[in-house]
Write a protein that holds these residues in place. Structure first.
Motif, PDB file in Angstrom:
ATOM      1  N   SER A   1       5.169  11.401  -9.341  1.00  0.00           N
ATOM      2  CA  SER A   1       5.191  12.288 -10.372  1.00  0.00           C
ATOM      3  C   SER A   1       4.734  13.701 -10.321  1.00  0.00           C
ATOM      4  O   SER A   1       4.183  14.008  -9.279  1.00  0.00           O
ATOM      5  CB  SER A   1       3.916  11.576 -11.191  1.00  0.00           C
ATOM      6  N   GLU A   2       5.687  14.418 -10.537  1.00  0.00           N
ATOM      7  CA  GLU A   2       5.509  16.012 -10.299  1.00  0.00           C
ATOM      8  C   GLU A   2       4.209  16.317 -10.556  1.00  0.00           C
ATOM      9  O   GLU A   2       3.632  17.211  -9.689  1.00  0.00           O
ATOM     10  CB  GLU A   2       6.493  16.700 -11.229  1.00  0.00           C
ATOM     11  N   VAL A   3       3.431  15.899 -11.780  1.00  0.00           N
ATOM     12  CA  VAL A   3       2.216  16.327 -12.013  1.00  0.00           C
ATOM     13  C   VAL A   3       1.074  15.953 -11.127  1.00  0.00           C
ATOM     14  O   VAL A   3       0.397  16.595 -10.346  1.00  0.00           O
ATOM     15  CB  VAL A   3       1.487  15.885 -13.261  1.00  0.00           C
TER      16      VAL A   3
ATOM     17  N   PHE B   1      -2.800  22.995 -15.420  1.00  0.00           N
ATOM     18  CA  PHE B   1      -1.787  22.349 -16.288  1.00  0.00           C
ATOM     19  C   PHE B   1      -1.784  22.441 -17.744  1.00  0.00           C
ATOM     20  O   PHE B   1      -2.778  22.726 -18.446  1.00  0.00           O
ATOM     21  CB  PHE B   1      -2.105  20.854 -15.926  1.00  0.00           C
ATOM     22  N   ASP B   2      -0.826  22.287 -18.371  1.00  0.00           N
ATOM     23  CA  ASP B   2      -0.864  22.377 -19.817  1.00  0.00           C
ATOM     24  C   ASP B   2      -0.885  21.012 -20.389  1.00  0.00           C
ATOM     25  O   ASP B   2       0.128  20.424 -21.081  1.00  0.00           O
ATOM     26  CB  ASP B   2       0.132  23.167 -20.177  1.00  0.00           C
ATOM     27  N   LEU B   3      -2.001  20.150 -19.847  1.00  0.00           N
ATOM     28  CA  LEU B   3      -2.358  19.019 -20.119  1.00  0.00           C
ATOM     29  C   LEU B   3      -3.632  18.655 -20.817  1.00  0.00           C
ATOM     30  O   LEU B   3      -4.395  19.403 -20.701  1.00  0.00           O
ATOM     31  CB  LEU B   3      -2.051  17.912 -19.070  1.00  0.00           C
ATOM     32  N   SER B   4      -3.792  17.475 -21.801  1.00  0.00           N
ATOM     33  CA  SER B   4      -4.946  17.160 -22.273  1.00  0.00           C
ATOM     34  C   SER B   4      -6.002  16.788 -21.352  1.00  0.00           C
ATOM     35  O   SER B   4      -5.193  16.240 -20.104  1.00  0.00           O
ATOM     36  CB  SER B   4      -4.832  16.247 -23.432  1.00  0.00           C
TER      37      SER B   4
ATOM     38  N   ARG C   1       0.954  -1.214  -0.029  1.00  0.00           N
ATOM     39  CA  ARG C   1       0.020   0.151  -0.031  1.00  0.00           C
ATOM     40  C   ARG C   1       0.970   1.217   0.001  1.00  0.00           C
ATOM     41  O   ARG C   1       0.547   2.302  -0.682  1.00  0.00           O
ATOM     42  CB  ARG C   1      -0.820   0.045   1.347  1.00  0.00           C
ATOM     43  N   HIS C   2       1.774   1.340   0.889  1.00  0.00           N
ATOM     44  CA  HIS C   2       2.727   2.402   0.826  1.00  0.00           C
ATOM     45  C   HIS C   2       3.485   2.549  -0.623  1.00  0.00           C
ATOM     46  O   HIS C   2       3.623   3.655  -0.911  1.00  0.00           O
ATOM     47  CB  HIS C   2       3.749   2.212   2.254  1.00  0.00           C
ATOM     48  N   THR C   3       4.007   1.522  -1.104  1.00  0.00           N
ATOM     49  CA  THR C   3       4.700   1.403  -2.232  1.00  0.00           C
ATOM     50  C   THR C   3       4.055   2.088  -3.344  1.00  0.00           C
ATOM     51  O   THR C   3       4.373   3.008  -3.928  1.00  0.00           O
ATOM     52  CB  THR C   3       5.174   0.108  -2.716  1.00  0.00           C
ATOM     53  N   THR C   4       2.800   1.593  -3.442  1.00  0.00           N
ATOM     54  CA  THR C   4       1.650   2.150  -4.225  1.00  0.00           C
ATOM     55  C   THR C   4       1.424   3.619  -4.428  1.00  0.00           C
ATOM     56  O   THR C   4       1.492   4.427  -5.426  1.00  0.00           O
ATOM     57  CB  THR C   4       0.227   1.293  -4.233  1.00  0.00           C
ATOM     58  N   ARG C   5       1.232   4.184  -3.113  1.00  0.00           N
ATOM     59  CA  ARG C   5       0.828   5.474  -2.838  1.00  0.00           C
ATOM     60  C   ARG C   5       2.281   6.310  -3.185  1.00  0.00           C
ATOM     61  O   ARG C   5       2.208   7.491  -3.553  1.00  0.00           O
ATOM     62  CB  ARG C   5       0.547   5.672  -1.236  1.00  0.00           C
ATOM     63  N   LEU C   6       3.473   5.851  -2.638  1.00  0.00           N
ATOM     64  CA  LEU C   6       4.731   6.757  -2.878  1.00  0.00           C
ATOM     65  C   LEU C   6       4.888   6.692  -4.576  1.00  0.00           C
ATOM     66  O   LEU C   6       5.299   7.652  -4.882  1.00  0.00           O
ATOM     67  CB  LEU C   6       5.941   5.990  -2.176  1.00  0.00           C
ATOM     68  N   LYS C   7       4.756   5.664  -5.398  1.00  0.00           N
ATOM     69  CA  LYS C   7       4.998   5.654  -6.598  1.00  0.00           C
ATOM     70  C   LYS C   7       4.058   6.712  -7.342  1.00  0.00           C
ATOM     71  O   LYS C   7       4.318   7.414  -8.181  1.00  0.00           O
ATOM     72  CB  LYS C   7       4.872   4.312  -7.447  1.00  0.00           C
TER      73      LYS C   7
END
Length: 119
Positions: A31-33, A57-60, A21-27
């Motif tokens: 991401s900066e976004v 954000f300049d994202l789609s 659970r911690h690994t999933t959350r930290l991953k």
């Protein structure tokens, strides 16, 4: 086979499910976004519409939706739909768990520093 004498006992070691659970959350937060999204949601009054995130954000739209999905699946945010709008809020319980993990690791480091000081 030799046993490790690192000082940890089985009840002190985090269970695999908690590690996962911690690994999933930290991953998800790596991401900066996504980290910026969580910060914007938290500081946006506790709940932010997806349309408000799009302005930041300049994202789609599909890319923003993907990042929100990763955060939601990691349990870091919760979402609710109201008509055609989707609102997101930070899952405080998830961050309390991450804070406890960081405290645990900080405490481990402090113990190591104390041992070095005594040597």
């Amino acid at each position: 086979m030799a046993q490790c004498h690192c000082g940890g006992t089985p009840h002190e070691i985090l269970p695999d499910a908690e590690i996962d659970r911690h690994t999933t959350r930290l991953k998800a937060l790596s991401s900066e976004v996504r980290l910026r999204m969580v910060d914007l949601i938290y500081h946006g009054g506790g709940e932010v519409c997806v349309c408000e995130l799009q302005d930041e954000f300049d994202l789609s739209q599909p890319t923003i939706s993907h990042h929100l999905k990763v955060l939601r699946e990691a349990g870091l945010i919760q979402s609710r739909q109201e008509g055609t709008f989707v609102y997101h809020r930070v899952n405080a319980e998830a961050f309390t768990g991450l804070a406890a993990l960081m405290d645990r690791l900080r405490t481990i480091r402090d113990v190591g520093e104390e041992a070095e000081a005594l040597a």
